[in-house]
Design a protein around this motif. Structure first.
Motif, mmCIF file in Angstrom:
data_model
loop_
_atom_site.group_PDB
_atom_site.id
_atom_site.type_symbol
_atom_site.label_atom_id
_atom_site.label_comp_id
_atom_site.label_asym_id
_atom_site.label_seq_id
_atom_site.Cartn_x
_atom_site.Cartn_y
_atom_site.Cartn_z
ATOM 1 N N ALA A 26 7.146 1.442 13.516
ATOM 2 C CA ALA A 26 8.208 2.291 14.047
ATOM 3 C C ALA A 26 7.908 3.766 13.842
ATOM 4 O O ALA A 26 7.219 4.148 12.898
ATOM 5 N N PRO A 27 8.445 4.625 14.707
ATOM 6 C CA PRO A 27 8.366 6.073 14.472
ATOM 7 C C PRO A 27 9.339 6.469 13.360
ATOM 8 O O PRO A 27 10.188 5.679 12.941
ATOM 9 N N THR A 208 13.270 -11.744 22.056
ATOM 10 C CA THR A 208 12.173 -12.161 22.925
ATOM 11 C C THR A 208 11.780 -11.019 23.852
ATOM 12 O O THR A 208 12.636 -10.415 24.495
ATOM 13 N N VAL A 209 10.500 -10.714 23.904
ATOM 14 C CA VAL A 209 9.930 -9.590 24.656
ATOM 15 C C VAL A 209 10.889 -8.389 24.653
ATOM 16 O O VAL A 209 11.270 -7.871 25.711
ATOM 17 N N PRO A 210 11.297 -7.918 23.462
ATOM 18 C CA PRO A 210 12.333 -6.884 23.369
ATOM 19 C C PRO A 210 11.843 -5.519 23.833
ATOM 20 O O PRO A 210 10.696 -5.129 23.602
ATOM 21 N N THR A 211 12.723 -4.784 24.455
ATOM 22 C CA THR A 211 12.406 -3.444 24.943
ATOM 23 C C THR A 211 12.968 -2.377 24.006
ATOM 24 O O THR A 211 13.552 -2.677 22.980
ATOM 25 N N PHE A 212 12.769 -1.113 24.379
ATOM 26 C CA PHE A 212 13.236 0.074 23.645
ATOM 27 C C PHE A 212 12.537 0.258 22.302
ATOM 28 O O PHE A 212 13.068 0.920 21.412
ATOM 29 N N GLY A 213 11.338 -0.315 22.132
ATOM 30 C CA GLY A 213 10.623 -0.192 20.868
ATOM 31 C C GLY A 213 9.620 0.958 20.864
ATOM 32 O O GLY A 213 8.786 1.069 21.757
ATOM 33 N N ASN A 214 9.708 1.809 19.847
ATOM 34 C CA ASN A 214 8.774 2.920 19.626
ATOM 35 C C ASN A 214 8.685 3.822 20.860
ATOM 36 O O ASN A 214 7.680 3.866 21.564
ATOM 37 N N HIS A 215 9.757 4.569 21.110
ATOM 38 C CA HIS A 215 9.813 5.425 22.303
ATOM 39 C C HIS A 215 8.656 6.424 22.403
ATOM 40 O O HIS A 215 8.129 6.644 23.510
ATOM 41 N N VAL A 243 17.542 12.222 22.189
ATOM 42 C CA VAL A 243 18.546 11.172 22.353
ATOM 43 C C VAL A 243 17.890 9.800 22.196
ATOM 44 O O VAL A 243 18.398 8.921 21.488
ATOM 45 N N LEU A 244 16.752 9.604 22.850
ATOM 46 C CA LEU A 244 16.065 8.317 22.788
ATOM 47 C C LEU A 244 15.712 7.930 21.355
ATOM 48 O O LEU A 244 15.704 6.741 21.020
ATOM 49 N N ALA A 245 15.433 8.912 20.521
ATOM 50 C CA ALA A 245 15.073 8.616 19.126
ATOM 51 C C ALA A 245 16.186 7.877 18.399
ATOM 52 O O ALA A 245 15.931 7.105 17.464
ATOM 53 N N HIS A 246 17.437 8.089 18.816
ATOM 54 C CA HIS A 246 18.559 7.397 18.194
ATOM 55 C C HIS A 246 18.769 6.004 18.776
ATOM 56 O O HIS A 246 19.621 5.246 18.280
ATOM 57 N N PHE A 247 18.009 5.669 19.808
ATOM 58 C CA PHE A 247 18.126 4.358 20.446
ATOM 59 C C PHE A 247 16.779 3.646 20.444
ATOM 60 O O PHE A 247 16.437 2.941 21.388
ATOM 61 N N ASP A 248 16.035 3.828 19.377
ATOM 62 C CA ASP A 248 14.719 3.205 19.249
ATOM 63 C C ASP A 248 14.873 1.883 18.515
ATOM 64 O O ASP A 248 15.280 1.839 17.341
ATOM 65 N N ALA A 249 14.561 0.794 19.212
ATOM 66 C CA ALA A 249 14.749 -0.528 18.627
ATOM 67 C C ALA A 249 13.799 -0.785 17.465
ATOM 68 O O ALA A 249 14.127 -1.559 16.561
ATOM 69 N N ALA A 250 12.628 -0.159 17.457
ATOM 70 C CA ALA A 250 11.710 -0.326 16.328
ATOM 71 C C ALA A 250 12.247 0.402 15.099
ATOM 72 O O ALA A 250 12.155 -0.101 13.973
ATOM 73 N N PRO A 273 3.619 -4.345 25.843
ATOM 74 C CA PRO A 273 3.481 -5.088 24.589
ATOM 75 C C PRO A 273 3.490 -4.221 23.320
ATOM 76 O O PRO A 273 4.062 -4.647 22.317
ATOM 77 N N PRO A 274 2.877 -3.015 23.313
ATOM 78 C CA PRO A 274 2.940 -2.228 22.069
ATOM 79 C C PRO A 274 4.363 -1.964 21.595
ATOM 80 O O PRO A 274 4.628 -1.953 20.389
ATOM 81 N N GLY A 275 5.294 -1.761 22.519
ATOM 82 C CA GLY A 275 6.681 -1.554 22.127
ATOM 83 C C GLY A 275 7.310 -2.812 21.562
ATOM 84 O O GLY A 275 8.093 -2.763 20.605
#
Length: 324
Positions: A26-27, A208-215, A243-250, A273-275
């Motif tokens: 994660a960042p 499963t194949v989650p999005t919003f990871g490591n913007h 804004v995106l940094a507050h919604f980073d799933a990682a 895949p990296p996310g």
């Protein structure tokens, strides 16, 4: 090995091997990340769900499925409710959906554990039950709605929709308290990761194949999904990165303490895949990884891989939530 025959203008593996992907995390969290999410959860908890049952839409895998609506932060949400046709529910699941919304009442049945109930919330604005005149319904527009500030970004209300769904299910079936699991795929997986750290009602989860990871990394990777709309927006509105940094799933995953089964793909044109692997790599509690050959892409062996994932999912939830 992931599939190599495709017609995309980019490599959906982004040149990463499994060893590469397992090293991604994660960042750094932005200042105020935890305070922002705790405040939203506290505000959501002050909204009584007031669930109201609607029309019966069918019977699937021994469950009665009907529409239900409930109140949560951001307004009234719609969902589908699945209750066992016979006997009391012993476990409950909140199950998110992909960015296409939800139209099939039977897609997520059977449930991971027998004798379970489930609520399938529809994210605000998304098809079909979630459609609202004040929100866009297409992924590319929806993912940018309210992105001017963290308080107005639509993903915040989508997370609250999961919290509200849990509250509604527990009000309808109080015996499920302490017996809730969370499942989310693609959009639902990313929203699920954002919801988990702040809600102690969930005992375990599958993403499963989650999005919003490591913007920061995600913004460098072309894709066919909603992330491409975000990339284009940030090129002309770089301030959106804050804004995106507050919604980073990682970043949120580093705060998760419950057991999580992450199913991540080596090849995925829609969610890089990296996310996905960043979310798995950042998880702060017990974790289990299932590596998928591909996500958001038809491939030989897909059906068998899905059957295996379903089998592993059942074993995972049985181990952490029990069979009682």
């Amino acid at each position: 090995m992931p599939p190599v025959t495709h017609t995309f203008a980019f490599d959906p593996t982004h040149g990463h091997t499994l060893d590469d992907l397992l090293k991604i995390g994660a960042p750094t969290a932005p200042a105020g990340f935890d305070a922002f999410w705790r405040a939203r959860k506290e505000a959501a908890d002050r909204v009584p769900p007031r669930p109201r049952l609607g029309r019966v839409v069918g019977h699937h895998d021994g469950h009665l499925v009907q529409e239900v609506s409930y109140d949560t932060l951001g307004g009234r949400c719609s969902a589908l409710l699945a209750l066992p046709g016979e006997g009391a529910a012993r476990h409950g699941f909140v199950i998110g959906h992909g960015y296409g919304g939800r139209t099939d009442t039977g897609t997520d049945l059977p449930l991971p554990l027998p004798g379970s109930a489930a609520i399938f919330p529809l994210a605000p604005g998304l098809p079909a039950l979630g459609l609202r005149p004040d929100l866009p319904s297409t992924p590319d527009a929806h993912v940018l709605h309210g992105i001017g500030s963290r308080e107005t970004y639509v993903l915040g209300d989508c997370v609250a929709g999961l919290w509200g769904a849990a509250a509604a299910l527990l009000e309808l079936v109080p015996s499920l308290d302490g017996r809730l699991g969370l499942l989310g795929e693609s959009f639902g997986g990313g929203i699920g990761a954002l919801a988990l750290p702040w809600d102690d009602r969930f005992a375990a989860a599958r993403l499963t194949v989650p999005t919003f990871g490591n913007h920061p990394l995600r913004l460098t990777l072309p894709c066919t999904g909603s992330g491409e709309a975000v990339r284009a927006h940030v090129r002309t509105h770089p301030e959106a990165v804050e804004v995106l940094a507050h919604f980073d799933a990682a970043t949120a995953a580093t705060r998760v303490r419950v057991p999580v089964l992450a199913a991540c793909a080596l090849f995925d044109p829609a969610v890089p895949p990296p996310g996905q692997f960043a979310i798995h790599g950042a998880l702060g509690g017990p974790r289990q990884l299932e590596v998928l050959e591909a996500g958001h892409y038809a491939y030989a062996g897909e059906a068998e891989e899905r059957r295996r994932l379903d089998r592993v999912t059942g074993e995972f939830f049985a181990g952490w939530m029990g069979r009682g």
